[in-house]
Design an enzyme around this catalytic site. Structure first.
Site, PDB file in Angstrom:
ATOM      1  N   SER A 189      -2.661  31.369  16.501  1.00 10.10           N
ATOM      2  CA  SER A 189      -2.595  32.376  16.057  1.00 10.10           C
ATOM      3  C   SER A 189      -2.963  32.705  15.486  1.00 10.10           C
ATOM      4  O   SER A 189      -3.583  33.943  14.873  1.00 10.10           O
ATOM      5  CB  SER A 189      -0.771  32.438  15.759  1.00 10.10           C
ATOM      6  OG  SER A 189      -1.121  31.564  14.287  1.00 10.10           O
ATOM      7  N   HIS A 217       3.242  31.739  20.082  1.00 14.47           N
ATOM      8  CA  HIS A 217       2.277  33.168  20.450  1.00 14.47           C
ATOM      9  C   HIS A 217       2.445  33.708  21.638  1.00 14.47           C
ATOM     10  O   HIS A 217       1.245  34.037  21.539  1.00 14.47           O
ATOM     11  CB  HIS A 217       1.464  32.626  19.150  1.00 14.47           C
ATOM     12  CG  HIS A 217       1.849  32.874  17.637  1.00 14.47           C
ATOM     13  ND1 HIS A 217       1.443  34.157  16.772  1.00 14.47           N
ATOM     14  CD2 HIS A 217       1.964  31.897  17.267  1.00 14.47           C
ATOM     15  CE1 HIS A 217       1.980  33.818  16.045  1.00 14.47           C
ATOM     16  NE2 HIS A 217       2.413  32.447  15.374  1.00 14.47           N
ATOM     17  N   LYS A 248       9.145  36.563  17.520  1.00 15.07           N
ATOM     18  CA  LYS A 248       7.519  37.479  17.805  1.00 15.07           C
ATOM     19  C   LYS A 248       7.486  38.684  18.870  1.00 15.07           C
ATOM     20  O   LYS A 248       8.329  39.865  19.464  1.00 15.07           O
ATOM     21  CB  LYS A 248       6.371  36.996  17.666  1.00 15.07           C
ATOM     22  CG  LYS A 248       6.824  35.762  16.905  1.00 15.07           C
ATOM     23  CD  LYS A 248       5.595  35.352  16.350  1.00 15.07           C
ATOM     24  CE  LYS A 248       5.423  33.613  14.898  1.00 15.07           C
ATOM     25  NZ  LYS A 248       5.776  34.330  14.072  1.00 15.07           N
ATOM     26  N   THR A 278      24.882  27.649  10.974  1.00  9.51           N
ATOM     27  CA  THR A 278      26.041  28.753  11.805  1.00  9.51           C
ATOM     28  C   THR A 278      25.064  29.342  13.009  1.00  9.51           C
ATOM     29  O   THR A 278      23.898  29.356  12.467  1.00  9.51           O
ATOM     30  CB  THR A 278      26.475  29.578  11.031  1.00  9.51           C
ATOM     31  OG1 THR A 278      27.143  28.613  10.227  1.00  9.51           O
ATOM     32  CG2 THR A 278      26.779  30.484  11.483  1.00  9.51           C
TER      33      THR A 278
END
Ligand SMILES: Cc1ncc(COP(=O)(O)O)c(C=O)c1O
Length: 404
Positions: A189, A217, A248, A278
């Site tokens: 990236s 990416h 993203k 969680t």
């Protein structure tokens, strides 16, 4: 021990090297991304254009995603209420894992709270479970993969970036009987280059190694259904594990792996980073489900992003700006100095309302500091022309090196 002095010195070192990080305080304007408001050092919010978001396709603003999240919020409330094992396994999670397994044509998938956690939890668990495992890791792999490999405690061999000869040299030198795992990314990236996936899989076949591909990416953005470069190159079936983010191109938050059911079961059962936390809020998962489903059947956003990236690269090159030779949607502009990179970014924000964060060490090697632009389907040609004009003016003002 003078704790205060040690901490102060640590921060002073970053200032001295010009890589102290300043977070820009913004709010995005729903429905009109990349427009946003900036709260830094002004009287009230100032309008800005965001050029460094990893919400690559603006799916975080998509009406289907927002509607799905609103519906989920009103149907089931805010949080999941537990770990996946104890109360937090909602029907949204189950549906999303099925959707992601299908996206990559794998038997199963597993969701984590981020892409970082998926890499750390999976690599550390996998390499620990395989006795004597050696991991072969591309030198430009993301910090989360490096952390996972380190946390496994296994032996690591680093191969030069995308260098097949070096990778083969290391594989050939390893004990033929030990388990091996090749860990790499599809789109890197910071430079915007792509891994030779088939050639790496050929080596994996030859030396009996497993493969782990980070498609963070690329998912959502490449392949007919957004399955990433492995889908585009018809290589998904050759990879042992494909990893991606939900934060993203899918516009929300979370991470995942997709693989054979046996591997999913092992990670689900042994990875502390999956077990003892969680689970993602069902509201987030509902938003991701809408984004993944939409991008499976719509290429409009992908096409728009590719066109915008090409347009910006061309404008930068025509203006003599030192745009790096990316083959993907990433548009990096080389500066080569952290203080100058920060200075350009500061001027862009203060004088032009352009928000692009400087990229410094350790995200990129020292001396290769840059500005990294991520144009998407919502960046117009007009915005690109204004940005290019601003950069040309600043390049001249600071007497920076132009392209050769
Ligand atoms: C290659 C790569 N892998 C993993 C991650 C982590 O993903 P996430 O932001 O979902 O934690 C990033 C984040 O930028 C990344 O660049």
């Amino acid at each position: 021990m003078d704790y205060h002095r040690v901490f102060t010195q640590a921060i002073d070192r970053l200032h001295a090297e010009g890589r102290y990080r300043v977070f820009i305080d913004i709010l995005r304007n729903k429905g009109s991304f990349p427009n946003a408001r900036c709260f830094a050092g002004h009287n009230g919010p100032k309008p800005i254009t965001v050029w460094c978001s990893n919400d690559y396709l603006a799916m975080g603003q998509h009406p289907k995603v927002i509607a799905a999240m609103e519906d989920a919020l009103h149907d089931v409330g805010a949080g999941s209420g537990g770990t996946r094992n104890i109360g937090g396994n909602t029907h949204y999670h189950v549906d999303l894992e099925a959707e992601l397994a299908d996206l990559h044509d794998k038997e199963g998938a597993l969701i984590f709270t981020s892409g970082y956690v998926s890499n750390d939890a999976t690599l550390s668990t996998l390499a620990k479970i395989l006795p004597g495992c050696v991991v072969f890791s591309d030198e430009l792999n993301h910090a989360s993969m490096i952390a996972g490999i380190r946390n496994s405690g296994c032996e690591k061999q680093v191969f030069r970036h995308n260098d097949l000869e070096h990778l083969e040299e290391l594989l050939a030198a390893a004990d033929p009987d030990v388990p091996k795992l090749i860990a790499f990314e599809s789109v890197y990236s910071m430079d915007g280059d792509v891994a030779p996936i088939h050639a790496i899989c050929d080596l994996a076949d030859k030396y009996n190694a497993l493969t782990y591909l980070d498609e963070v990416h690329a998912v959502g953005m490449y392949g007919a259904r957004g399955g990433g470069i492995s889908e585009r190159d018809d290589a998904a079936h050759r990879l042992t594990i494909i990893e991606g983010t939900l934060g993203k191109a899918f516009g929300v938050m979370g991470g995942y792996i997709a693989a054979d059911q046996m591997i999913i079961d092992v990670i689900r059962s042994y990875a502390p980073g999956f077990i003892f936390t969680t689970s993602l809020s069902p509201v987030l998962v509902a938003g991701v489900l809408a984004a993944v489903r939409h991008l499976k059947q719509s290429s409009e956003e992908r096409d728009g992003q590719q066109a915008a990236a090409q347009c910006l690269k061309d404008m930068f090159a025509d203006a003599g700006l030192p745009v790096m030779p990316s083959t993907t949607h990433i548009v990096p502009l080389m500066v080569g100095d952290p203080i100058r990179a920060k200075k350009i970014s500061d001027i862009l924000l203060a004088e032009y309302g352009v928000y692009v964060q400087p990229i410094n060490y350790p995200t990129v090697p020292r001396g290769l500091e840059r500005l990294r632009f991520t144009p998407g389907p919502s960046h117009t040609e007009e915005m690109m022309r204004e940005l290019t004009g601003a950069l040309v003016e600043i390049w001249g003002r600071l007497e920076l090196r132009k392209a050769a």
